[in-house]
Design an enzyme around this catalytic site. Structure first.
Site, mmCIF file in Angstrom:
data_model
loop_
_atom_site.group_PDB
_atom_site.id
_atom_site.type_symbol
_atom_site.label_atom_id
_atom_site.label_comp_id
_atom_site.label_asym_id
_atom_site.label_seq_id
_atom_site.Cartn_x
_atom_site.Cartn_y
_atom_site.Cartn_z
ATOM 1 N N PRO A 2 -11.648 -13.936 5.618
ATOM 2 C CG PRO A 2 -11.966 -13.822 3.326
ATOM 3 C CD PRO A 2 -11.159 -13.239 4.431
ATOM 4 C CD GLU A 3 -10.981 -18.374 10.254
ATOM 5 O OE1 GLU A 3 -10.385 -19.445 10.015
ATOM 6 O OE2 GLU A 3 -10.701 -17.646 11.208
ATOM 7 C CG HIS A 103 -13.062 -0.122 -2.630
ATOM 8 N ND1 HIS A 103 -12.069 0.826 -2.599
ATOM 9 C CD2 HIS A 103 -14.028 0.309 -1.780
ATOM 10 C CE1 HIS A 103 -12.415 1.784 -1.747
ATOM 11 N NE2 HIS A 103 -13.597 1.496 -1.241
ATOM 12 N NE ARG A 122 -8.163 -3.020 5.999
ATOM 13 C CZ ARG A 122 -7.880 -3.450 7.212
ATOM 14 N NH1 ARG A 122 -8.783 -4.129 7.882
ATOM 15 N NH2 ARG A 122 -6.708 -3.216 7.751
ATOM 16 N NE ARG A 160 6.258 -29.363 13.144
ATOM 17 C CZ ARG A 160 7.100 -28.814 12.274
ATOM 18 N NH1 ARG A 160 7.676 -27.668 12.564
ATOM 19 N NH2 ARG A 160 7.344 -29.401 11.130
#
Ligand SMILES: [Zn+2]
Length: 279
Positions: A2-3, A103, A122, A160
């Protein structure tokens, strides 16, 4: 995985359904993995608390909780229940009679009769309890891409040498930006993913910040209409697919200039860009 927009959408959907409800009973599975705080302690601590609100921080869903013995109207959060969805986690609001999906690792029975369930095949997701009287509130390490200002955003990349794409994915700089939104925002800002972060100009960084915010906001808006698919009783995933410009479009024509989209690997992630539109 999921974003950010998906997590924001889930958090809003859950908030709408459980805000103000009280946790009356807690059931947890016997798998040790999802429990960042020991299972027995979480179960003991959660029972009796009122859910004051649910919101997103980074890619985590944070439930703000009252004390179990709080007086009516005393709505100060004294604890948090933090849900990280991992790769396959789902947080569902259901009726008690809806079938328990395989699950399922957590079932919180609420005073309204609804249930808040955490399902994760998972088991990369994590459930954590924080007592705010004895510790700090949960905070994502990086800045929020939706609210960060232009100067603060530019300062993140200053000095950076890593690739700009790697910098966008670095969760200690920005919280919750995943692969799709990194590729799409770099395309909209016209920046090649392998530019060094410290060589990207201030104008380009300003464009990048706006592109990222616009894409994330758009995705959240689209996702909002499918909230019921997410947290509905059947637990079916129904998230929208964005019309991506570059992500997973290798070899297909750029939507702007028709040049075939290229794929490279940056920071171990498949990275998609238009060699003509991005410099
Ligand atoms: Zn192009």
């Amino acid at each position: 995985m999921p974003e950010l927009p998906e997590v924001e959408t889930i958090a809003r959907g859950v908030d709408k359904r459980v805000r103000g409800d009280r946790i009356v009973e807690v059931w947890f599975s016997r798998h040790p993995q999802p429990f960042k705080t020991p299972r027995a302690r979480q179960a003991r601590e959660l029972a009796g608390r009122k859910i004051l609100s649910v919101h997103r921080t980074g890619k985590h869903i944070v439930c703000e909780l009252s004390s179990s013995n709080a007086k009516p109207g005393a709505d100060d959060a004294t604890a948090q229940w933090i849900v990280h969805l991992g790769m396959t986690g789902r947080l569902l609001v259901t009726t008690p009679e809806s079938p328990v999906a395989p699950h399922t690792h957590a079932r919180l029975t609420l005073a309204s009769g609804r249930e808040l369930r955490f399902v994760d095949p998972r088991r990369f997701g994590r459930l954590e309890f924080r007592d705010l009287r004895h510790g700090a509130a949960f905070g994502a390490p990086g800045d929020e891409p939706l609210t960060i200002g232009p100067d603060q955003f530019a300062a993140l990349f200053c000095g950076r040498r890593l690739y700009i794409k790697a910098a966008l994915l670095n969760q200690t700089l920005l919280a919750g930006v995943g692969n799709i939104y990194a590729d799409e925002s770099l395309f909209h800002a016209g920046i090649r993913p392998r530019r060094r972060a410290n060589r990207v100009t201030r104008d380009e960084l300003d464009r990048l910040r706006l592109a990222l915010r616009e894409i994330l906001t758009h995705a959240i808006r689209l996702g909002g209409s499918s909230v019921s698919d997410y947290v509905g009783a059947d637990g079916e995933r129904g998230f929208f697919q964005l019309e991506h410009c570059v992500y997973l479009r290798t070899g297909e024509p750029c939507r702007r200039c028709k040049t075939p989209i290229q794929r490279i690997v940056v920071a171990g992630r498949g990275t998609h860009f238009c060699p003509k539109c991005q410099r």
